[in-house]
Motif scaffolding. Structure first.
Motif, mmCIF file in Angstrom:
data_model
loop_
_atom_site.group_PDB
_atom_site.id
_atom_site.type_symbol
_atom_site.label_atom_id
_atom_site.label_comp_id
_atom_site.label_asym_id
_atom_site.label_seq_id
_atom_site.Cartn_x
_atom_site.Cartn_y
_atom_site.Cartn_z
ATOM 1 N N ALA A 182 9.446 2.419 -0.059
ATOM 2 C CA ALA A 182 10.378 1.253 0.024
ATOM 3 C C ALA A 182 10.855 1.492 1.840
ATOM 4 O O ALA A 182 10.684 0.520 2.500
ATOM 5 C CB ALA A 182 11.423 1.064 -0.672
ATOM 6 N N LEU A 183 11.292 2.789 2.184
ATOM 7 C CA LEU A 183 11.714 2.864 3.483
ATOM 8 C C LEU A 183 10.534 2.979 4.591
ATOM 9 O O LEU A 183 10.625 2.077 5.518
ATOM 10 C CB LEU A 183 12.210 4.286 3.604
ATOM 11 C CG LEU A 183 13.737 4.487 2.967
ATOM 12 C CD1 LEU A 183 14.076 5.930 2.988
ATOM 13 C CD2 LEU A 183 14.602 3.547 3.702
ATOM 14 N N LEU A 184 9.479 3.154 4.204
ATOM 15 C CA LEU A 184 8.199 3.348 4.949
ATOM 16 C C LEU A 184 7.557 1.781 5.065
ATOM 17 O O LEU A 184 7.445 1.404 5.990
ATOM 18 C CB LEU A 184 7.016 4.051 4.272
ATOM 19 C CG LEU A 184 7.137 5.534 4.474
ATOM 20 C CD1 LEU A 184 6.010 6.415 3.612
ATOM 21 C CD2 LEU A 184 7.175 6.155 5.881
ATOM 22 N N VAL A 206 12.271 5.055 13.462
ATOM 23 C CA VAL A 206 12.273 6.423 12.966
ATOM 24 C C VAL A 206 13.304 6.863 11.837
ATOM 25 O O VAL A 206 12.891 7.701 11.094
ATOM 26 C CB VAL A 206 13.019 7.198 14.145
ATOM 27 C CG1 VAL A 206 13.061 8.534 14.096
ATOM 28 C CG2 VAL A 206 11.714 7.324 15.540
ATOM 29 N N ILE A 207 14.359 5.962 11.884
ATOM 30 C CA ILE A 207 15.364 6.762 10.774
ATOM 31 C C ILE A 207 14.711 6.289 9.110
ATOM 32 O O ILE A 207 14.673 7.377 8.603
ATOM 33 C CB ILE A 207 16.757 5.868 10.833
ATOM 34 C CG1 ILE A 207 17.237 6.149 12.216
ATOM 35 C CG2 ILE A 207 17.551 5.955 9.659
ATOM 36 C CD1 ILE A 207 18.542 5.190 12.662
ATOM 37 N N PRO A 208 14.153 5.235 8.938
ATOM 38 C CA PRO A 208 13.532 5.256 7.648
ATOM 39 C C PRO A 208 12.353 6.135 7.498
ATOM 40 O O PRO A 208 12.115 6.701 6.377
ATOM 41 C CB PRO A 208 13.227 3.750 7.420
ATOM 42 C CG PRO A 208 12.851 3.261 8.917
ATOM 43 C CD PRO A 208 13.995 3.905 9.596
ATOM 44 N N ILE A 209 11.692 6.280 8.594
ATOM 45 C CA ILE A 209 10.410 7.188 8.373
ATOM 46 C C ILE A 209 10.794 8.692 8.143
ATOM 47 O O ILE A 209 10.524 9.387 7.311
ATOM 48 C CB ILE A 209 9.481 6.976 9.681
ATOM 49 C CG1 ILE A 209 8.907 5.634 9.568
ATOM 50 C CG2 ILE A 209 8.599 7.921 9.481
ATOM 51 C CD1 ILE A 209 8.318 5.472 10.992
ATOM 52 N N VAL A 218 0.736 -1.319 -0.160
ATOM 53 C CA VAL A 218 -0.016 -0.006 -0.032
ATOM 54 C C VAL A 218 0.783 1.160 -0.072
ATOM 55 O O VAL A 218 0.623 2.190 -0.681
ATOM 56 C CB VAL A 218 -1.067 0.012 1.219
ATOM 57 C CG1 VAL A 218 -1.961 1.272 1.197
ATOM 58 C CG2 VAL A 218 -1.818 -1.358 1.071
ATOM 59 N N VAL A 219 1.666 1.373 0.943
ATOM 60 C CA VAL A 219 2.681 2.491 0.996
ATOM 61 C C VAL A 219 3.418 2.596 -0.358
ATOM 62 O O VAL A 219 3.614 3.969 -0.841
ATOM 63 C CB VAL A 219 3.626 2.592 2.329
ATOM 64 C CG1 VAL A 219 2.761 2.458 3.711
ATOM 65 C CG2 VAL A 219 4.473 1.211 2.110
ATOM 66 N N VAL A 220 4.103 1.752 -0.849
ATOM 67 C CA VAL A 220 4.661 1.814 -2.010
ATOM 68 C C VAL A 220 3.733 2.385 -3.295
ATOM 69 O O VAL A 220 4.097 3.127 -4.086
ATOM 70 C CB VAL A 220 5.466 0.727 -2.496
ATOM 71 C CG1 VAL A 220 6.169 0.822 -3.824
ATOM 72 C CG2 VAL A 220 6.590 0.049 -1.350
ATOM 73 N N PHE A 221 2.635 1.790 -3.337
ATOM 74 C CA PHE A 221 1.586 2.107 -4.416
ATOM 75 C C PHE A 221 1.261 3.561 -4.216
ATOM 76 O O PHE A 221 1.200 4.317 -5.197
ATOM 77 C CB PHE A 221 0.383 1.194 -4.132
ATOM 78 C CG PHE A 221 -0.674 1.549 -4.982
ATOM 79 C CD1 PHE A 221 -0.503 1.279 -6.517
ATOM 80 C CD2 PHE A 221 -1.766 2.340 -4.445
ATOM 81 C CE1 PHE A 221 -1.806 1.846 -7.184
ATOM 82 C CE2 PHE A 221 -2.862 2.687 -5.131
ATOM 83 C CZ PHE A 221 -2.903 2.481 -6.430
ATOM 84 N N ASN A 222 0.879 4.051 -2.951
ATOM 85 C CA ASN A 222 0.478 5.280 -2.593
ATOM 86 C C ASN A 222 1.560 6.484 -2.946
ATOM 87 O O ASN A 222 1.376 7.540 -3.627
ATOM 88 C CB ASN A 222 0.209 5.483 -1.326
ATOM 89 C CG ASN A 222 -1.388 4.956 -0.915
ATOM 90 O OD1 ASN A 222 -2.196 4.776 -1.632
ATOM 91 N ND2 ASN A 222 -1.451 4.609 0.230
#
Length: 271
Positions: free
Chosen positions: A198-200, A252-255, A150-154
């Motif tokens: 990808a990070l999310l 936290v870092i990737p976000i 979902v997050v990659v798609f969005n």
């Protein structure tokens, strides 16, 4: 919109209270990971790095951390491939049921985790077990990928909708085939959005516990599950605080990086 001074003060106080409810407990976990006391006493008697070395020497904790990393990387890889392909299909092509596809892709992130976990557990037991594939790392990756997509798609579809398809058409008019147009034109435009997604996705997978509980099976213990299983053991309380702090920091870092990438993408699209 113009607000009176009392209204501005009230909004600031409400915002501060909201942030305090969210972040003060996280700060206490971080502080307790350095406390010399085994219990979560307040104020702490002193500060030490002893429990961090104890956590590092804990074989079970290190194994759980590595399992979480592997599951996160696997789910992220699946999400990047499928989420990007679906985003291109929805944003660049018109076909019957396009809106339905968008809805079906986004739906898993809105479903309660326990519902998704029960459904996946039932599906794996019905379909995979007769084929000799039991619950394990594979099923964890598949389970996490259902909501990581979902997050990659969005992220990718939002970027594509802000970018005209005329760029790819111009490249192909100049003789570039589809793959060359994608590599030279399309991919550079969506690269930051893809990386942010990808990070999310990795952050979501890394700290997931509900779906993991139903899809992991015996012998597969991620870091959140290890923390949950050990948090009631008095001797493990300091180590749990350390690993909880690590989990927060690694999430936290990737976000943060994804937020910066999304902000840079939005700024570049307005130029």
């Amino acid at each position: 919109m113009h607000l009176s001074r009392p209204a501005r003060v009230a909004l600031r106080v409400a915002a501060c209270l909201g942030f305090a409810v969210v972040y003060v407990p996280l700060a206490l976990v971080l502080l307790n990971s350095f406390s010399t006391d085994r219990s979560a006493s307040w104020p702490p008697d002193g500060l030490t790095l002893h429990w961090w070395s104890v956590a590092w020497d804990n074989a079970g904790a290190r194994s759980a951390l590595w399992v979480s990393v592997k599951a996160g990387l696997g789910a992220t890889a699946v999400a990047v491939v499928l989420g990007t392909l679906i985003a291109f299909a929805v944003a660049r092509h018109r076909f019957f049921g396009r809106d339905t596809v968008s809805f079906v892709v986004v739906l898993p992130i809105a479903l309660p985790g326990i519902v998704t976990g029960i459904a996946l557990n039932s599906a794996f037991s019905t379909v995979l077990e007769p084929l000799g594939i039991g619950l394990g790392m594979f099923t964890v990756v598949v389970g996490h990928a259902t909501f990581c997509i979902v997050v990659v798609f969005n992220n990718v579809v939002a970027r594509l909708r802000r970018t005209s398809g005329s760029y790819e058409e111009a490249a192909m008019d100049l003789g570039a085939h589809t793959f060359r147009a994608f590599v030279d034109v399309t991919f550079p435009m969506v690269r930051s959005s893809l990386l942010a997604g990808a990070l999310l996705a990795f952050a979501l997978s890394f700290d997931e516990i509900v779906v993991t509980t139903f899809t992991a099976g015996p012998g597969v213990e991620t870091l959140p599950i290890w923390i949950f299983n050990n948090m009631t053991r008095p001797q493990q309380a300091p180590v749990v605080n350390v690993l909880a702090a690590v989990l927060v920091l690694l999430s936290v870092i990737p976000i943060y990086i994804a937020q910066r990438l999304s902000a840079d993408t939005a700024a570049s699209s307005r130029v």
